[in-house]
Design an enzyme around this catalytic site. Structure first.
Site, PDB file in Angstrom:
ATOM      1  N   ALA A  21       0.839  -1.196   0.000  1.00 30.51           N
ATOM      2  CA  ALA A  21       0.000   0.000   0.000  1.00 30.51           C
ATOM      3  C   ALA A  21       0.875   1.246   0.000  1.00 30.51           C
ATOM      4  O   ALA A  21       1.827   1.360   0.774  1.00 30.51           O
ATOM      5  CB  ALA A  21      -0.914   0.004   1.222  1.00 30.51           C
ATOM      6  N   CYS A 104      -4.512  -8.423   4.015  1.00 30.55           N
ATOM      7  CA  CYS A 104      -4.045  -7.165   4.596  1.00 30.55           C
ATOM      8  C   CYS A 104      -4.446  -7.064   6.061  1.00 30.55           C
ATOM      9  O   CYS A 104      -5.624  -7.189   6.405  1.00 30.55           O
ATOM     10  CB  CYS A 104      -4.611  -5.970   3.831  1.00 30.55           C
ATOM     11  SG  CYS A 104      -4.068  -4.383   4.517  1.00 30.55           S
ATOM     12  N   HIS A 173       1.007 -15.384   3.094  1.00 28.63           N
ATOM     13  CA  HIS A 173       1.959 -14.803   4.034  1.00 28.63           C
ATOM     14  C   HIS A 173       1.904 -15.649   5.308  1.00 28.63           C
ATOM     15  O   HIS A 173       0.823 -15.879   5.853  1.00 28.63           O
ATOM     16  CB  HIS A 173       1.585 -13.350   4.350  1.00 28.63           C
ATOM     17  CG  HIS A 173       2.555 -12.657   5.249  1.00 28.63           C
ATOM     18  ND1 HIS A 173       3.429 -11.696   4.785  1.00 28.63           N
ATOM     19  CD2 HIS A 173       2.801 -12.796   6.567  1.00 28.63           C
ATOM     20  CE1 HIS A 173       4.167 -11.281   5.802  1.00 28.63           C
ATOM     21  NE2 HIS A 173       3.795 -11.929   6.888  1.00 28.63           N
ATOM     22  N   GLY A 205       6.779 -13.662   3.005  1.00 29.11           N
ATOM     23  CA  GLY A 205       7.124 -13.275   4.360  1.00 29.11           C
ATOM     24  C   GLY A 205       8.551 -13.617   4.743  1.00 29.11           C
ATOM     25  O   GLY A 205       9.017 -14.727   4.523  1.00 29.11           O
ATOM     26  N   ARG A 229       8.412  -6.097   0.970  1.00 31.62           N
ATOM     27  CA  ARG A 229       9.115  -4.995   1.641  1.00 31.62           C
ATOM     28  C   ARG A 229      10.607  -4.947   1.316  1.00 31.62           C
ATOM     29  O   ARG A 229      11.187  -3.862   1.223  1.00 31.62           O
ATOM     30  CB  ARG A 229       8.893  -5.090   3.152  1.00 31.62           C
ATOM     31  CG  ARG A 229       7.480  -4.727   3.582  1.00 31.62           C
ATOM     32  CD  ARG A 229       7.295  -4.855   5.072  1.00 31.62           C
ATOM     33  NE  ARG A 229       7.393  -6.242   5.523  1.00 31.62           N
ATOM     34  CZ  ARG A 229       7.532  -6.619   6.784  1.00 31.62           C
ATOM     35  NH1 ARG A 229       7.616  -5.696   7.731  1.00 31.62           N
ATOM     36  NH2 ARG A 229       7.567  -7.887   7.114  1.00 31.62           N
TER      37      ARG A 229
END
Length: 327
Positions: A21, A104, A173, A205, A229
């Site tokens: 996001a 999410c 995840h 993850g 990430r």
């Protein structure tokens, strides 16, 4: 053979770049695309925003040809809105996949019964997928977590439900919603999901290195991995993982090339968003990126306060000069 079939779509490798996001917009995807992941996911797109004809939401659905395969990710909690939004994406965008967000963990998403909250109602989750599949031609993927919390681990049941509804891919995840991003991923549960279904499963993850990806692949047996990430800090993680999967030697790019990539990302954001908005977004993104560089702390501090592209260039030039003087 690294090809993976997702309905009629062939992914040419096992590395997906997951949705983030506020990050995975067209500018970010455009800059990651040259690293050639198998599929890049968009940031979350509100089904209600599409249904209510919100132009900003529809702009989030724009995909350029140079991006390669892109999955547009929808979130919402009603069958009607999700189906209407999926039909819009199917008929009006260049998406290769429609993804349904059931993972999410963010409060503002789950409080509206979207994202990971759908894991608490498997029948509704299954009905959403089934009705979308019946109304679109694109393959449907579903992103999930292991469960809502430790007392309600239901990822296997959910995976089987969405597969029976017609989903073509599952990304899991390995944490519960309550864990957010704390603790470690549960590889045993990722493995259990992979063994419970016949469609491709991607593990997600804690993938910070190519070794982490290989470890997940070997322990869980998943068809591929999804990184998210870590891509903000090191976009070349995509190439590193692909090389490791193919038993190839990878030579990391230079700091100069990394900084050129960051500047190109900034310029691309300026093109799509305008400099004022791009500066605000780049402050946070540059801070993440700098954390992956040698001596990045000194670069990070001024970048989070910069006011313009010109100032960005000055900060980076000073950083490179200081680095060269130490050699």
């Amino acid at each position: 053979m690294n090809e993976i079939k997702i309905k009629d779509l062939i992914l040419d490798n096992k590395v997906l770049v997951g949705p983030m996001a506020g990050v995975s917009d067209i500018s970010f995807r455009s800059c990651v695309a040259p690293l050639k992941p198998g599929l890049i996911y968009s940031e979350m797109i509100s089904s209600k925003g599409i249904v209510y004809d919100n132009q900003r939401t529809k702009d989030m659905c724009i995909i350029e040809d140079h991006e390669g395969p892109v999955a547009l990710q929808l979130f919402g909690n009603t069958i009607e809105d999700m189906v209407e939004a999926a039909i819009y994406i199917d008929q009006n965008t260049k998406a290769s996949v429609i993804d349904i967000n059931m993972g999410c963990p963010v409060h503002k998403v789950v409080k509206g019964n979207g994202g990971a909250s759908l894991m608490k109602d498997i029948q509704l989750a299954q009905d959403i997928v089934y009705n979308i599949v019946q109304n679109v031609s694109l393959p449907i993927s579903v992103k999930i977590r292991t469960g809502w919390d430790q007392e309600s681990i239901n990822c296997v049941e959910l995976a089987q439900a969405v597969e029976s509804a017609g989903a073509s891919l599952i990304a899991i995840h390995g944490r519960t919603r309550s864990q957010m991003y704390t603790g470690s991923v549960n590889l045993d549960l990722i493995k259990a999901v992979k063994e419970a279904v016949t469609i491709p499963v991607f593990g997600n993850g804690d993938i910070k290195t190519a070794e982490d990806a290989i470890n997940m692949l070997e322990i869980t047996g998943v068809d591929g991995v999804m990184v998210a990430r870590q891509v903000m800090r090191d976009p070349w993680i995509v190439e590193k993982i692909k090389a490791a999967i193919n038993h190839e030697t990878y030579v990391d790019v230079t700091t100069e090339i990394k900084l050129e990539w960051l500047r190109n990302h900034f310029l691309t954001m300026c093109h799509y968003l305008g400099e004022d908005v791009a500066v605000k977004k780049m402050r946070g993104l540059a801070a993440q990126f700098a954390s992956g560089l040698d001596g990045g702390k000194k670069l990070k501090a001024p970048l989070v306060r910069m006011q313009s592209l010109e100032e960005f260039d000055r900060i980076v030039t000073e950083y490179k000069l200081e680095k060269s003087e130490k050699l």
